[in-house]
Enzyme design. Structure first.
Site, PDB file in Angstrom:
ATOM      1  N   SER A 284       6.041  -8.069  -6.865  1.00 14.61           N
ATOM      2  CA  SER A 284       7.145  -8.306  -5.944  1.00 14.61           C
ATOM      3  C   SER A 284       7.883  -9.595  -6.266  1.00 14.61           C
ATOM      4  CB  SER A 284       6.627  -8.345  -4.497  1.00 14.61           C
ATOM      5  OG  SER A 284       6.095  -7.093  -4.126  1.00 14.61           O
TER       6      SER A 284
ATOM      7  N   LYS B  51       1.541   0.891 -13.994  1.00 14.81           N
ATOM      8  CA  LYS B  51       2.770   0.590 -13.269  1.00 14.81           C
ATOM      9  C   LYS B  51       2.800  -0.864 -12.828  1.00 14.81           C
ATOM     10  CE  LYS B  51       5.069   1.887  -8.925  1.00 14.81           C
ATOM     11  NZ  LYS B  51       6.466   2.015  -9.385  1.00 14.81           N
TER      12      LYS B  51
ATOM     13  N   HIS C 161       7.153   6.551  -0.728  1.00 13.05           N
ATOM     14  CA  HIS C 161       6.817   5.730  -1.891  1.00 13.05           C
ATOM     15  C   HIS C 161       6.657   6.615  -3.131  1.00 13.05           C
ATOM     16  CE1 HIS C 161       5.922   1.478  -0.385  1.00 13.05           C
ATOM     17  NE2 HIS C 161       6.536   2.110   0.586  1.00 13.05           N
TER      18      HIS C 161
ATOM     19  N   SER D  88       7.465  -3.416   6.437  1.00  8.27           N
ATOM     20  CA  SER D  88       7.184  -4.455   5.425  1.00  8.27           C
ATOM     21  C   SER D  88       8.071  -5.685   5.590  1.00  8.27           C
ATOM     22  CB  SER D  88       7.354  -3.883   4.005  1.00  8.27           C
ATOM     23  OG  SER D  88       6.571  -2.743   3.821  1.00  8.27           O
TER      24      SER D  88
ATOM     25  N   GLU E 175       1.701  -1.842   1.864  1.00 11.20           N
ATOM     26  CA  GLU E 175       1.166  -1.369   0.590  1.00 11.20           C
ATOM     27  C   GLU E 175      -0.340  -1.554   0.475  1.00 11.20           C
ATOM     28  OE1 GLU E 175       2.167  -5.261  -2.145  1.00 11.20           O
ATOM     29  OE2 GLU E 175       3.801  -4.069  -1.329  1.00 11.20           O
TER      30      GLU E 175
END
Length: 455
Positions: free
Chosen positions: A27, A430, A360, A215, A333
């Protein structure tokens, strides 16, 4: 292309005891990539994450004229990066500027940050820029991004049903100003516009209308990153975020390790009744993964911050005799890892406030319920989450759905349930390409501990 055989999730014969340092936050890396592209001069990212999502971001920015150089660094997982922004005029050598092609295609893969953040840079880059990605990416909601860009006067072709693929017709300037958005599907819809807002002539005033914004910690992360680089951000009014026009300062920043990715490793302490230490846990952070310090004690773990001899602190988590069920809201998450742990708990659990996880990499709520029940568990979907009732689990195949967090949740279950096999463990590349190797390292410490006890 056929997937490799399912990965046998290792089940240690005793408690693990391991100390780890993890790669950088996805992030934070994504946000500073974008801020570097918009900055007033060259910027340096120290210890950034090198994973599929961030490489897709790098390629996207390069397509849009941002030069990114790898330079030697002190991180354990790859070099540092220097980002030369694409500017109309700059205070660095003209030779560093990359000529624009005038058109190009952005491969988003399955990265939400690429498909949602990068369109705002494309909108400020004259030319035609087509966005597409993996087949599963075409199922992820993009409507609020496209609606926001259109409200700002940007021409967009395609994007039927608010999804990939689409083409953005970039322009020299965007006026900006007030825009209303429904960001109930993802906080990324807000962060994406905020990251570019300082480059709009009138700045940006974004107001959310719709259900609860998920979030919120990720929006706060964006606000604090902007403020740290000299941008004025006003988020004092509920559901409104205002970004003033102006320069974004160049920066030299070390990326914190990814605290969300720390979750499966910390979970190993609970699942094996062992101890896991994450070195250099930040004292202050905007990462949602810092909530592990709040959540894991509710599941019966002991969580301690231990000072390091030369400054900083380590996070030490020791599992209890059992895993206790819990009611946890807004875990974002972190929910898949929590669900994996709670499937092993001795009492009922509920994870709520996570309806947005349906949009997602896959529908995570449906996927978690399906996979827990496939192994003999008792889980069901709620309107905004899942409920898990204790039930004896057995071995079997755990599907990952091309979702890195589903894959790691299966690995967590496999710590306590023999003969669990995870489909496509490589999907963890990922955000954490080193996951299988790090996981083997964790599990191996259980064998070493048992040998030591026998001796």
């Amino acid at each position: 292309m056929a997937l490799p055989d399912p990965w046998p999730a290792p089940t240690p014969l005793g408690p693990v005891k391991v100390t780890l340092t993890l790669p950088g936050s996805k992030s934070l890396t994504a946000r500073y990539f974008m801020l570097g592209a918009f900055a007033a001069g060259p910027s340096r990212l120290r210890a950034p994450l090198y994973a599929r999502d961030t490489r897709l971001m790098m390629n996207a920015l390069r397509t849009l004229g941002v030069r990114i150089e790898e330079v030697p660094g002190s991180g354990s997982y790859g070099p540092d990066l220097v980002i030369f922004p694409r500017l109309a005029s700059s205070d660095y050598d003209d030779a560093a500027r990359v000529p624009l092609a005038g058109s190009g295609t952005i491969d988003c893969g399955l990265a939400g940050t690429v498909m949602r953040f990068v369109p705002f840079l494309a909108a400020l880059t004259p030319g035609e820029w087509t966005f597409d990605g993996d087949p599963a990416a075409r199922l992820r909601p993009m409507g609020p991004i496209l609606d926001t860009l259109r409200a700002l006067g940007v021409e967009i072709r395609g994007g039927e049903n608010g999804m990939l693929p689409f083409t953005i017709i970039g322009q020299e300037t965007i006026a900006g100003g007030p825009v209303t958005i429904d960001a109930s599907g993802s906080s990324q819809f807000i962060s994406a516009a905020m990251l570019a807002g300082a480059h709009f002539s009138k700045g940006l005033k974004l107001t959310h209308e719709g259900h609860k914004v998920p979030s919120a910690d990720h929006i706060r992360m964006t606000s604090e990153a902007l403020r740290g680089l000299g941008v004025r951000v006003d988020d004092s009014k509920t559901l409104t975020w205002a970004v003033s026009p102006g320069n974004i300062d160049a920066f030299d920043i070390e990326i914190e390790q990814d605290l969300s990715n720390a979750g499966p490793f910390l979970a190993a302490a609970l699942a094996t009744h062992g101890t896991v230490t994450i070195e250099r846990w930040p004292a202050e952070t905007t990462q949602v993964g810092d909530r592990w310090r709040e959540y894991l004690p509710q599941l019966g773990a002991t969580v301690t911050l231990v000072p390091r001899p030369r400054g900083g602190q380590d996070l030490v988590v020791t599992g209890g005799e059992t895993i206790t069920g819990a009611d946890i809201a807004d875990s974002s998450e972190l929910a898949p890892t929590l669900a994996g742990l709670l499937a092993l708990a001795d009492s009922p659990s509920r994870l709520t406030g996570i309806a947005h996880l349906r949009g997602h990499e896959t529908d995570r709520l449906q996927a978690l319920v399906t996979e827990i029940n496939r192994l003999g568990g008792n889980a069901r979907e709620l309107e905004d989450g899942i409920e898990i009732i204790p039930a004896p689990l057995h071995g079997g195949v755990w599907e990952s759905y091309e979702d890195h967090r589903m894959a790691t949740a299966g690995a967590v279950v496999g710590l306590a349930v023999p003969e669990v096999s995870v489909v496509d463990i490589a999907t963890t590349s990922k955000t954490l390409p080193q996951f299988p190797e790090l996981w083997d390292r964790v599990v191996a410490t259980a064998a070493a501990t048992n040998r030591g006890s026998a001796e």
